[in-house]
Design a protein around this motif. Sequence first.
Motif, PDB file in Angstrom:
ATOM      1  N   PRO A  10       1.987  10.727  -5.148  1.00  0.00           N
ATOM      2  CA  PRO A  10       1.956  11.123  -6.550  1.00  0.00           C
ATOM      3  C   PRO A  10       0.950  10.361  -7.405  1.00  0.00           C
ATOM      4  CG  PRO A  10       3.916   9.834  -6.068  1.00  0.00           C
ATOM      5  CD  PRO A  10       3.290  10.168  -4.751  1.00  0.00           C
ATOM      6  N   LEU A  12      -2.121  10.218  -7.399  1.00  0.00           N
ATOM      7  CA  LEU A  12      -3.410   9.786  -6.838  1.00  0.00           C
ATOM      8  C   LEU A  12      -4.469  10.865  -6.998  1.00  0.00           C
ATOM      9  CD1 LEU A  12      -1.727   7.717  -4.137  1.00  0.00           C
ATOM     10  CD2 LEU A  12      -3.348   6.821  -5.818  1.00  0.00           C
ATOM     11  N   ARG A  18      -7.357   7.654 -14.032  1.00  0.00           N
ATOM     12  CA  ARG A  18      -6.060   6.997 -14.235  1.00  0.00           C
ATOM     13  C   ARG A  18      -6.239   5.475 -14.240  1.00  0.00           C
ATOM     14  NH1 ARG A  18      -1.680   6.183  -9.371  1.00  0.00           N
ATOM     15  NH2 ARG A  18      -0.015   5.361 -10.665  1.00  0.00           N
ATOM     16  N   TYR A  23      -7.270   1.003 -10.961  1.00  0.00           N
ATOM     17  CA  TYR A  23      -7.561   1.827  -9.779  1.00  0.00           C
ATOM     18  C   TYR A  23      -9.042   2.171  -9.621  1.00  0.00           C
ATOM     19  CZ  TYR A  23      -2.486   2.271  -9.838  1.00  0.00           C
ATOM     20  OH  TYR A  23      -1.149   1.979  -9.826  1.00  0.00           O
ATOM     21  N   ASN A  74      -0.967   6.236   1.311  1.00  0.00           N
ATOM     22  CA  ASN A  74      -0.714   5.664  -0.006  1.00  0.00           C
ATOM     23  C   ASN A  74       0.376   6.516  -0.647  1.00  0.00           C
ATOM     24  OD1 ASN A  74      -0.615   4.610  -2.544  1.00  0.00           O
ATOM     25  ND2 ASN A  74      -2.838   4.649  -2.898  1.00  0.00           N
ATOM     26  N   GLY A  76       1.986   5.910  -3.259  1.00  0.00           N
ATOM     27  CA  GLY A  76       2.087   5.744  -4.713  1.00  0.00           C
ATOM     28  C   GLY A  76       3.444   5.163  -5.073  1.00  0.00           C
ATOM     29  N   ALA A  77       4.011   5.639  -6.174  1.00  0.00           N
ATOM     30  CA  ALA A  77       5.284   5.094  -6.659  1.00  0.00           C
ATOM     31  C   ALA A  77       6.441   5.367  -5.700  1.00  0.00           C
ATOM     32  CB  ALA A  77       5.591   5.658  -8.038  1.00  0.00           C
ATOM     33  N   HIS A  80       8.099   2.615  -3.559  1.00  0.00           N
ATOM     34  CA  HIS A  80       9.129   1.696  -4.064  1.00  0.00           C
ATOM     35  C   HIS A  80      10.496   2.357  -4.202  1.00  0.00           C
ATOM     36  CE1 HIS A  80       5.383  -0.287  -4.906  1.00  0.00           C
ATOM     37  NE2 HIS A  80       5.058   0.600  -5.841  1.00  0.00           N
ATOM     38  N   LEU A  99      -0.994   1.842   2.485  1.00  0.00           N
ATOM     39  CA  LEU A  99      -2.159   1.437   1.706  1.00  0.00           C
ATOM     40  C   LEU A  99      -1.870   1.453   0.211  1.00  0.00           C
ATOM     41  CD1 LEU A  99      -5.819   2.139   2.084  1.00  0.00           C
ATOM     42  CD2 LEU A  99      -4.770   2.931  -0.015  1.00  0.00           C
ATOM     43  N   HIS A 100      -2.360   0.435  -0.483  1.00  0.00           N
ATOM     44  CA  HIS A 100      -2.360   0.425  -1.947  1.00  0.00           C
ATOM     45  C   HIS A 100      -3.730  -0.007  -2.429  1.00  0.00           C
ATOM     46  CE1 HIS A 100       1.887   1.079  -1.811  1.00  0.00           C
ATOM     47  NE2 HIS A 100       1.970   0.114  -0.918  1.00  0.00           N
ATOM     48  N   ILE A 101      -4.218   0.687  -3.407  1.00  0.00           N
ATOM     49  CA  ILE A 101      -5.524   0.354  -3.985  1.00  0.00           C
ATOM     50  C   ILE A 101      -5.424  -0.994  -4.695  1.00  0.00           C
ATOM     51  CG2 ILE A 101      -7.212   1.089  -5.727  1.00  0.00           C
ATOM     52  CD1 ILE A 101      -6.199   4.021  -5.067  1.00  0.00           C
ATOM     53  N   SER A 102      -4.350  -1.158  -5.437  1.00  0.00           N
ATOM     54  CA  SER A 102      -4.136  -2.413  -6.170  1.00  0.00           C
ATOM     55  C   SER A 102      -3.336  -3.382  -5.312  1.00  0.00           C
ATOM     56  CB  SER A 102      -3.377  -2.118  -7.469  1.00  0.00           C
ATOM     57  OG  SER A 102      -2.082  -1.601  -7.176  1.00  0.00           O
ATOM     58  N   VAL A 104      -0.263  -4.797  -5.094  1.00  0.00           N
ATOM     59  CA  VAL A 104       1.058  -4.543  -5.686  1.00  0.00           C
ATOM     60  C   VAL A 104       1.861  -5.840  -5.875  1.00  0.00           C
ATOM     61  CG1 VAL A 104       1.375  -2.120  -5.079  1.00  0.00           C
ATOM     62  CG2 VAL A 104       1.826  -3.864  -3.360  1.00  0.00           C
ATOM     63  N   ARG A 107       1.510  -7.508  -9.238  1.00  0.00           N
ATOM     64  CA  ARG A 107       1.873  -6.657 -10.377  1.00  0.00           C
ATOM     65  C   ARG A 107       3.383  -6.784 -10.673  1.00  0.00           C
ATOM     66  NH1 ARG A 107      -0.609  -0.853  -9.550  1.00  0.00           N
ATOM     67  NH2 ARG A 107      -0.038  -0.734 -11.766  1.00  0.00           N
ATOM     68  N   ARG A 111       7.212  -3.334  -8.031  1.00  0.00           N
ATOM     69  CA  ARG A 111       6.221  -2.883  -7.028  1.00  0.00           C
ATOM     70  C   ARG A 111       6.202  -3.794  -5.799  1.00  0.00           C
ATOM     71  NH1 ARG A 111       3.225   1.006 -10.000  1.00  0.00           N
ATOM     72  NH2 ARG A 111       3.174   0.455 -12.197  1.00  0.00           N
TER      73      ARG A 111
HETATM   74  C1  DQA Z   1      -0.374   2.304  -5.711  1.00  0.00           C
HETATM   75  C2  DQA Z   1       0.554   1.227  -6.272  1.00  0.00           C
HETATM   76  C3  DQA Z   1       1.879   1.849  -6.703  1.00  0.00           C
HETATM   77  O1  DQA Z   1       2.738   0.846  -7.198  1.00  0.00           O
HETATM   78  C4  DQA Z   1       1.633   2.866  -7.786  1.00  0.00           C
HETATM   79  O2  DQA Z   1       2.846   3.479  -8.172  1.00  0.00           O
HETATM   80  C5  DQA Z   1       0.616   3.895  -7.405  1.00  0.00           C
HETATM   81  C6  DQA Z   1      -0.578   3.447  -6.701  1.00  0.00           C
HETATM   82  C7  DQA Z   1      -1.781   1.726  -5.389  1.00  0.00           C
HETATM   83  O3  DQA Z   1      -2.541   2.435  -4.727  1.00  0.00           O
HETATM   84  O4  DQA Z   1      -2.121   0.611  -5.798  1.00  0.00           O
HETATM   85  O5  DQA Z   1       0.730   5.058  -7.739  1.00  0.00           O
HETATM   86  O6  DQA Z   1       0.161   2.806  -4.508  1.00  0.00           O
END
Ligand code: DQA
Length: 145
Positions: A10, A12, A18, A23, A74, A76-77, A80, A99-102, A104, A107, A111
Amino acid sequence: MTSILVLNGPNLNLLGTRQPEIYGHTTLADVEEMCRVHGAKRGVDVVCKQSNHEGELVTWIHQARGVHDGIVFNAGAYTHTSVALMDAIKGTDAKVVELHISNVHAREAFRHHSYISPVAVGVMAGFGTRGYTLAIDALLGHLEG
Ligand code: DQA
């Protein structure tokens, strides 16, 4: 030929616009093209999909069995929150690199927990969108043993 599924969850689809301070400015289309080009260089097939719907992601993980050798995911949310995605990976014995771009872990506390990590081969986080090709290499290394 080895086949890798690059699966994005979600929000992405909003990559590039965004929260670019977190990101970056690279779009999902750019990321997917980068993954396909990288796969071609490594002699592997890369298929990319994105969905905002948890059930659709579950179905795609099921359908990956016998088609793709591994998944760069990835979530996304849903990372979690989703027991369903964890069960789909466990239930199909999918080889997944989370995979996470950030980063986590640098943060918000919510997360820091992942339902995907316990059923993943490994985790890539915090390297921006470059992490996708790093994750493909990590997955290929794992598959090659
Ligand atoms: C994410 C990190 C998640 O916590 C967040 O909800 C995302 C992106 C990342 O790629 O860093 O949607 O997965």
